[in-house]
Structure formats: C-alpha cells, structure tokens
Design an enzyme around this catalytic site. Structure first.
Site, PDB file in Angstrom:
ATOM      1  N   ASP A 327     -22.866  21.241  23.881  1.00  0.00           N
ATOM      2  CA  ASP A 327     -23.633  21.957  24.887  1.00  0.00           C
ATOM      3  C   ASP A 327     -23.921  21.072  26.107  1.00  0.00           C
ATOM      4  O   ASP A 327     -24.235  19.887  25.969  1.00  0.00           O
ATOM      5  CB  ASP A 327     -24.953  22.433  24.262  1.00  0.00           C
ATOM      6  N   GLU A 356     -18.712  22.059  26.719  1.00  0.00           N
ATOM      7  CA  GLU A 356     -19.122  23.159  27.593  1.00  0.00           C
ATOM      8  C   GLU A 356     -19.170  22.626  29.020  1.00  0.00           C
ATOM      9  O   GLU A 356     -19.913  21.694  29.327  1.00  0.00           O
ATOM     10  CB  GLU A 356     -20.496  23.700  27.217  1.00  0.00           C
ATOM     11  N   ASP A 423     -24.138  33.243  27.623  1.00  0.00           N
ATOM     12  CA  ASP A 423     -24.744  32.812  28.876  1.00  0.00           C
ATOM     13  C   ASP A 423     -24.397  33.706  30.063  1.00  0.00           C
ATOM     14  O   ASP A 423     -24.831  33.432  31.186  1.00  0.00           O
ATOM     15  CB  ASP A 423     -24.304  31.384  29.213  1.00  0.00           C
TER      16      ASP A 423
END
Length: 573
Positions: A327, A356, A423
């Site tokens: 992340d 990410e 997201d």
C-alpha cells in the site's frame, strides 16, 4: 531527423539481460522519424588486429506511443564487455551515427565514443519475477463487505449508498464459503485488502499487525482459507500497509503518551508537540494524505524497518501466503524496498511483490524492488477511452505502448490491469450505468497481456460511487445480479485461459481507426493465430473480409460486422 528525440542510456532501462547470454537493447526516436535503425557492436577488449568482432544488426520497431517509436533487438552476448552504437536513417534518407550521447556523420571507429555494456554486471541484475503469476486473473476482495458467515438482514447488506462505518460483518469464513463461486468465475489469485486488527471497515489504520481483526476471524481461519484456495489451484495475496499505522498501534500510542521521551519517536515523523490531530486541521506530523489517524512510518529507521520486514515474513511463514500488495508503496524509500525484497524472498523465493502506485512505475521496477505494480495508467486510459470517450483509438493504444516501451519487456504479463478498485468509483458508475461500456472495459482488461484485477462485484454489475460507496455489499441475491454480465465475464476468462496466444503471442499486425473507434490486433504463438477486435462507439463497423471466422465470444460464425461497444475474438474455423 529530430536529434533531441533520440534517446538511449547504457543502463538497465535500455540495455538489460533477459537471461544469461541474451540481452535486450532499446532505442527511442521521434514517432515516424526513422525508417531504419541498425545496431553496431564489437568486443571492447579484443583488438581488431587480432580478431574483427564488429557486427551489425537491424533493429525492429517494437511499438510506438503517441510521440515516440521504440526500436529493440535481442542480442546474444558472450564477452566481458560489449561496445555499441546506432545507425539511424530518417525519412529523408539522412543517416546519423549515435554513440555515447553524441551524433556523427560517419560510422564510429573510436570505441570511447560508443556505449558500454558490461555483461556480468547486467546479468547480475536479472529481473526475476515469479513465473506462476504471469497473466493470471486476480479477484480483489474487500473483506468487510464481500461475504459473511453470519445472518445479516438484506436491508443492511444491500444498503446503497453505503458509508464508512456500515458493519456488514464480512469475514474470512464468508470468503471461504464462496471459494467455489470465485473459482468457477475463472479466478487464479485472491487479493484481500487489509485483514489485520483495526477499528475501521477498510483496515488501513492497523492497530496490531500480528493479529487478524476479530471481526474477520483469526490466524487459523486465514491458514484454512489459504489452504483451501491452494487446493482449488488459486493463490492468495495480502495487503501490506507498511507506509503508516493506526493511532492505536503500540509505537504511536507510546509517542502520544511520552512525546519527546518515547523510545519510538524515530519510528514516525513527529517532532513537535502537542500533536495536532483535530479534524479539519493539517497534522504537524507526517501522515497518509493528511489523515491524522494514519501516521506515516519512518522506514529509514532500522528498528522500524526490522519490525515490518518481520511482519511480512511472519505471515509468509505462518500461513503460506503467496504475495504482498504494498500500500502507498511509492511513498516509501527505495532503500527499504531493496532490503524488503531480499529478506522476504529469502523466506519464500516465489513470493510476489506488487506496488500500489497511481502513475508510471519505472522508478521501482528495475528488478531489485517490486515485482510488478498496479497498472493505474491502464485504468486511466480505459476511463478516458471507454467511459468518457475523451480520447481516440490511436491515443489509447499509444498510452498502452508508452508503458510497454518504457518498462522491462518481461513485465508485460505482470502489470495489474484494473478498471476500478476500492479507491475509485465503480466503472459502471463512471460509465453512467452503460453495461455495454462495462463489457468493453472488461474485454480490454481480460483479453490483453497483464494480470487483470477484477474488483469484486464487477462481474455482476455492482454499482457504486466514490469511496466509500464503491465498497457496497457483494450482490449474492441472484435477482439483484446482472446474470448476462456474469456469463460474459466467465466467457472472457475462459477464452483467456484457453488461448494463451492472446496474452503471450507476438503482434503480427495492429491498426486503429479513429473515425470508427476500431482497434484491430493479430497475434501469433506456436503456429496459432488469433484476431482481437475492439469497437468503441455506436453504429456498425463492417469487416467483410473476416466473415465466416469463428467468434469465440459469441460462439458462432462472425457476421462480418461489429455493433455498439462490441468485442470479437476470431480464429479460423
């Protein structure tokens, strides 16, 4: 010839080992500026008077983006060090010789004016990615909203829109109960957003990295889930939140309590006290996105790095997971990722590391940090081309070729191609609920090279606006599902698995038609040929020369035309 557009560096971006003794060399030029590029090579250390090692090879235009052409050649090599330069002929017939960042009117003789490729150095930098992951289909699960092993009233489960704090009682056992559904869809890999102890529904503000959140289950449940997934031939990837923690994580709690006297002060970027943590005010310590409840970790501090590398290693050892999706990975320093890669791969060599990042990821994909990345440039290109229709077919292909032309070519089957995620708003929502457009986006995602990442529920047309509404409860009631969409996803994935030429074949022909919104591609592999056609737009596009071929999507004979937002996959009958 546009000299300023010619680009090459003698580094692992433009000259790298594909395997021992085989190298790829790449040169960029202005789009449509060159008609011929030749690579000239010779042995650096072998004097020509003893042996003439000079050779010349024609380079191939591998792809073009919207501004540049990318010429490549795979070069066999068995030397200590290779010296090389380029011969470039432009559309006017002018020839220039390019070596060591300078141009010449005559062939280069002085080896000091050539580029330099030390063979052992480049072979030591071999980019090794776990082969099991190449072109595999991923299914992203948001555990708190995917499935529960408890009785949840329908009006709670199917609430829409949905807020951050909605408790749908999703669990690991709920996921286990639906593994057959996931496998029947054709999924190869499960990716779950964070499952560790946290007081939020999303779990990105973690309290305890060594404890599964009790609402989801426990370590034994995760072990069982991984084991059952493995039995079904699937892999499991967890979300690694190593950029920041929650407020109640032991180290940050100690900082809050003891301030400058905390032994964990250097775990964070908190230098001023009292800490500003009020809603609507900018924190006076580093956080994720100015969210005060997610304080940013200082991973340059060895103790902090030690702790989180141990966390990652622990879950590999304990539960045999197959990968970590990292992340906010682009906001963590390169030194940490280099160390992280070495140490977790020492625990399990075939672990997959995915970063990410919401833009071009070249800075992290040199072979010594991440294995691959979430392909948000692909997401944005599909949004622009299909959902918004703000770019044309050639621009779309150019955007994909920019990625291809600027990354290690071994990465093509490993980038995570997504059309939405936890997201973003659901693709269906961004496309104004046009299911034809979602089918087109799904076809692009599932029929092109890479690792398509399906966000749970897309396959049944689950709707949802921006975060948190994109995290609604999965549609398990068949009356709420778009069954036609589900069958379409299953059919595309089956085609993908049955015909690897789609993802691994060499492009033999490709063209676009901006007027009609057509993208045509022919690929070949081991004597098998396949034709992939996307039509992005309304009306019919006629291709009478292809009439009679088998259309794998419809299951029948190709009619010779494509309708609104239609995809065809054609093979000879």
């Amino acid at each position: 010839m546009e000299y300023a557009a010619v680009r090459h560096f003698a580094d692992r971006r433009y000259c790298y080992a594909l395997e021992k003794g085989r190298f790829l060399i790449r040169l960029e030029t202005k789009k449509d500026d060159a008609v011929r590029v030749t690579l000239h090579v010779q042995d650096k250390y072998m004097p020509l008077k003893y042996m003439d090692t000079r050779q010349a090879y024609n380079m191939k235009k591998a792809c073009s983006d919207n501004y540049r052409d990318y010429y490549e050649i795979e070069q066999e090599m068995d030397v200590i060090c290779l010296r090389y330069f380029f011969e470039i002929e432009d559309v006017s017939g002018k020839v220039a010789y390019y070596g060591n960042h300078d141009f010449y009117d005559e062939p280069i003789i002085d080896i000091e004016k050539m580029y330099d490729c030390p063979q052992n150095l480049r072979e030591d930098e071999l980019f090794e990615i776990p082969h099991w992951a190449k072109n595999k289909v991923i299914y992203q699960i948001f555990p708190s909203r995917f499935a529960s092993d408890k009785d949840v009233p329908e009006d709670v489960w199917y609430q829409a829109p949905i807020g951050y704090k909605a408790d749908l009682k999703g669990s690991l056992r709920g996921i286990m109960d639906h593994l057959d559904y996931i496998r029947e869809l054709g999924v190869d890999i499960l990716y779950m957003t964070p499952i560790f102890s946290s007081d939020s529904s999303h779990k990105y503000n973690i309290k305890d990295y060594y404890c599964i959140d009790p609402s989801f289950g426990n370590k034994e449940d995760l072990k069982e889930l991984v084991s059952k997934a493995h039995e079904l031939g699937m892999y499991v990837i967890l979300d690694g939140v190593f950029n920041h923690t929650g407020l109640d994580f032991f180290a940050f709690r100690d900082v809050r309590e003891k301030k400058e006297q905390s032994k964990y002060l250097n775990w964070y970027y908190a230098k001023e006290f009292p800490l500003v943590m009020e809603w609507g005010k900018k924190p006076n310590y580093k956080t994720f996105g100015y969210a005060a409840y997610m304080p940013k970790l200082n991973l340059q501090n060895k103790e902090t790095a030690d702790y989180f590398i141990d966390v990652a290693s622990y879950w590999i050892r304990e539960c045999d997971i197959d990968g970590w999706r990292l992340d906010v990975a682009d906001e963590i320093d390169h030194a940490f990722w280099k160390r992280f890669r070495k140490e977790v791969k020492a625990v399990k060599k075939e672990i997959l590391l995915i970063g990410e990042i919401w833009y071009f990821a070249g800075d992290f994909l040199g072979g010594d940090e991440w294995d691959c990345a979430m392909n948000y440039p692909f997401y944005q290109a599909v949004q622009d081309f299909v959902a918004a229709e703000s770019i044309c077919a050639s621009e779309f292909v150019g955007k994909l070729h920019f990625i291809k032309g600027n990354l290690h070519n071994g990465l093509e089957g490993y980038l995570w191609n997504l059309i939405d995620s936890h997201d973003t708003e659901r693709f269906l929502h961004s496309a104004q609920h046009d299911t034809g457009k979602q089918k087109m986006a799904a076809a692009m995602q599932l029929l092109l090279p890479g690792m398509p990442m399906i966000y749970y529920g897309d396959e049944v047309a689950l709707d949802g606006g921006r975060d948190p509404d994109c995290r609604r409860g999965m549609l398990w009631d068949e009356c709420r599902q778009n069954r036609e969409m589900l069958h379409y996803y299953r059919a595309l994935i089956k085609i993908r698995h049955t015909y690897p030429v789609l993802t691994e074949g060499v492009i033999k022909k490709q063209y676009t038609d901006d007027r009609t919104g057509l993208i045509y591609t022919e690929r070949e592999r081991n004597g098998q040929r396949i034709i992939l056609i996307f039509h992005i737009g309304k009306g019919d596009v006629c291709l009478p020369e292809l009439k009679g071929k088998q259309n794998l999507i419809s299951g029948g004979e190709f009619s010779g035309s494509l309708g609104d937002y239609e995809t065809a996959v054609l093979v000879d009958r």
